[in-house]
Write a protein that holds these residues in place. Structure first.
Motif, PDB file in Angstrom:
ATOM      1  N   VAL A  77       0.926  -1.107  -0.010  1.00 27.99           N
ATOM      2  CA  VAL A  77      -0.242  -0.052   0.023  1.00 27.99           C
ATOM      3  C   VAL A  77       1.019   1.246   0.088  1.00 27.99           C
ATOM      4  O   VAL A  77       1.657   1.442   0.938  1.00 27.99           O
ATOM      5  N   LEU A  78       0.902   1.977  -1.162  1.00 30.28           N
ATOM      6  CA  LEU A  78       1.825   3.164  -1.367  1.00 30.28           C
ATOM      7  C   LEU A  78       0.881   4.425  -0.775  1.00 30.28           C
ATOM      8  O   LEU A  78      -0.231   4.632  -1.065  1.00 30.28           O
ATOM      9  N   PHE A  79       1.502   5.260   0.241  1.00 25.62           N
ATOM     10  CA  PHE A  79       1.012   6.572   0.550  1.00 25.62           C
ATOM     11  C   PHE A  79       1.598   7.515  -0.457  1.00 25.62           C
ATOM     12  O   PHE A  79       2.642   7.684  -0.612  1.00 25.62           O
ATOM     13  N   THR A  80       0.661   8.302  -1.072  1.00 24.27           N
ATOM     14  CA  THR A  80       0.889   9.365  -2.146  1.00 24.27           C
ATOM     15  C   THR A  80       0.037  10.484  -2.152  1.00 24.27           C
ATOM     16  O   THR A  80      -1.241  10.006  -1.994  1.00 24.27           O
ATOM     17  N   THR A  81       0.460  11.566  -2.501  1.00 25.36           N
ATOM     18  CA  THR A  81      -0.337  12.649  -2.462  1.00 25.36           C
ATOM     19  C   THR A  81      -1.194  12.653  -3.785  1.00 25.36           C
ATOM     20  O   THR A  81      -2.464  13.161  -4.039  1.00 25.36           O
ATOM     21  N   THR A  82      -1.156  11.751  -4.700  1.00 22.71           N
ATOM     22  CA  THR A  82      -1.741  11.377  -5.767  1.00 22.71           C
ATOM     23  C   THR A  82      -2.546  10.068  -5.627  1.00 22.71           C
ATOM     24  O   THR A  82      -2.909   9.474  -6.804  1.00 22.71           O
ATOM     25  N   ARG A  91      -9.666   0.088   3.398  1.00 17.85           N
ATOM     26  CA  ARG A  91      -9.899  -0.899   4.287  1.00 17.85           C
ATOM     27  C   ARG A  91      -8.577  -1.944   4.326  1.00 17.85           C
ATOM     28  O   ARG A  91      -8.116  -2.436   3.354  1.00 17.85           O
ATOM     29  N   PHE A  92      -7.592  -1.758   5.456  1.00 19.45           N
ATOM     30  CA  PHE A  92      -6.343  -2.292   5.682  1.00 19.45           C
ATOM     31  C   PHE A  92      -6.533  -3.737   6.042  1.00 19.45           C
ATOM     32  O   PHE A  92      -7.550  -4.138   6.436  1.00 19.45           O
ATOM     33  N   GLY A  95      -1.050  -7.526   8.129  1.00 17.04           N
ATOM     34  CA  GLY A  95      -0.095  -8.022   7.285  1.00 17.04           C
ATOM     35  C   GLY A  95       0.399  -7.000   5.999  1.00 17.04           C
ATOM     36  O   GLY A  95       1.322  -7.354   5.359  1.00 17.04           O
ATOM     37  N   ASP A  96      -0.398  -5.907   6.017  1.00 17.29           N
ATOM     38  CA  ASP A  96      -0.087  -4.900   4.901  1.00 17.29           C
ATOM     39  C   ASP A  96       1.325  -4.426   5.015  1.00 17.29           C
ATOM     40  O   ASP A  96       1.719  -4.323   6.345  1.00 17.29           O
ATOM     41  N   ALA A  97       1.798  -4.186   3.903  1.00 12.22           N
ATOM     42  CA  ALA A  97       3.223  -3.335   3.918  1.00 12.22           C
ATOM     43  C   ALA A  97       2.978  -1.811   3.617  1.00 12.22           C
ATOM     44  O   ALA A  97       2.285  -1.848   2.232  1.00 12.22           O
ATOM     45  N   LEU A  98       2.995  -0.788   4.345  1.00 10.26           N
ATOM     46  CA  LEU A  98       2.911   0.737   4.143  1.00 10.26           C
ATOM     47  C   LEU A  98       3.978   1.194   3.677  1.00 10.26           C
ATOM     48  O   LEU A  98       4.917   1.093   4.433  1.00 10.26           O
ATOM     49  N   LEU A  99       4.030   1.777   2.447  1.00  7.48           N
ATOM     50  CA  LEU A  99       5.064   2.043   1.817  1.00  7.48           C
ATOM     51  C   LEU A  99       5.016   3.665   1.557  1.00  7.48           C
ATOM     52  O   LEU A  99       4.062   4.231   1.312  1.00  7.48           O
ATOM     53  N   GLN A 146      -7.993  -0.316  12.537  1.00  7.48           N
ATOM     54  CA  GLN A 146      -8.832  -1.204  11.643  1.00  7.48           C
ATOM     55  C   GLN A 146      -8.468  -2.513  11.787  1.00  7.48           C
ATOM     56  O   GLN A 146      -9.661  -3.136  11.722  1.00  7.48           O
ATOM     57  N   THR A 147      -7.259  -3.167  12.094  1.00  3.98           N
ATOM     58  CA  THR A 147      -6.984  -4.385  12.180  1.00  3.98           C
ATOM     59  C   THR A 147      -6.925  -5.175  13.517  1.00  3.98           C
ATOM     60  O   THR A 147      -6.481  -6.204  13.530  1.00  3.98           O
TER      61      THR A 147
END
Length: 153
Positions: A77-82, A91-92, A95-99, A146-147
């Protein structure tokens, strides 16, 4: 849940993310090359004594990190202004990888293409972006909320 930093530029931000990961029970992964020597004084100072309380890994490249997360079955899961989806609507999963991208340039197109989701943190119009360590803390806290993941990785 893991927090991943793509080629971070600023040692203090990476150290702050390590401290956040330690306090919230998430691993931190640093994808190199970094803009500073990983393990340097500024990096350790920002992480303070928490650096010994965190599980963290270094990866020589995005390809190495991506192979690891795929082998572990982690969604990226990429966090980006776009980002296409606001944080409040995403919805997370455990085990998600937050990038999070580098402070100076985000992530390159090939990394954008490799992710499973692009999420943005809603902000007031006209403002460019949050500090990466602040954004990582907001996102990780919401993902863990959430998890039901507080207190463990």
């Amino acid at each position: 849940m893991i927090l991943a930093l793509y080629c971070p530029d600023i040692a203090q931000n990476a150290g702050t993310c390590l401290r956040t990961g330690a306090c919230l029970g998430a691993e931190v992964h640093i994808i190199e090359p970094a803009g500073f020597p990983v393990g340097a004084a500024g990096f350790r100072r920002a992480g303070m004594d928490y650096i010994d309380a965190i599980a963290w890994q270094r990866h020589a490249s995005f390809a190495a990190f991506d192979a690891m997360r795929r082998a572990q079955g982690r969604r990226l899961v990429l966090f980006t202004t776009t980002g296409a989806v606001p944080l409040t609507a995403f919805r997370f999963r455990p085990g998600d990888a937050l990038l999070f991208g580098r402070e100076s340039a985000g992530v390159p197109p090939q990394v954008h293409d490799a992710v499973d989701a692009r999420v943005k943190i809603p902000m007031r119009p006209g403002l460019r972006s949050l500090n990466v360590a602040v954004a990582a803390g907001i996102a990780l806290a919401e993902a863990l909320r959430q998890t039901d993941g507080f207190g463990g990785a």
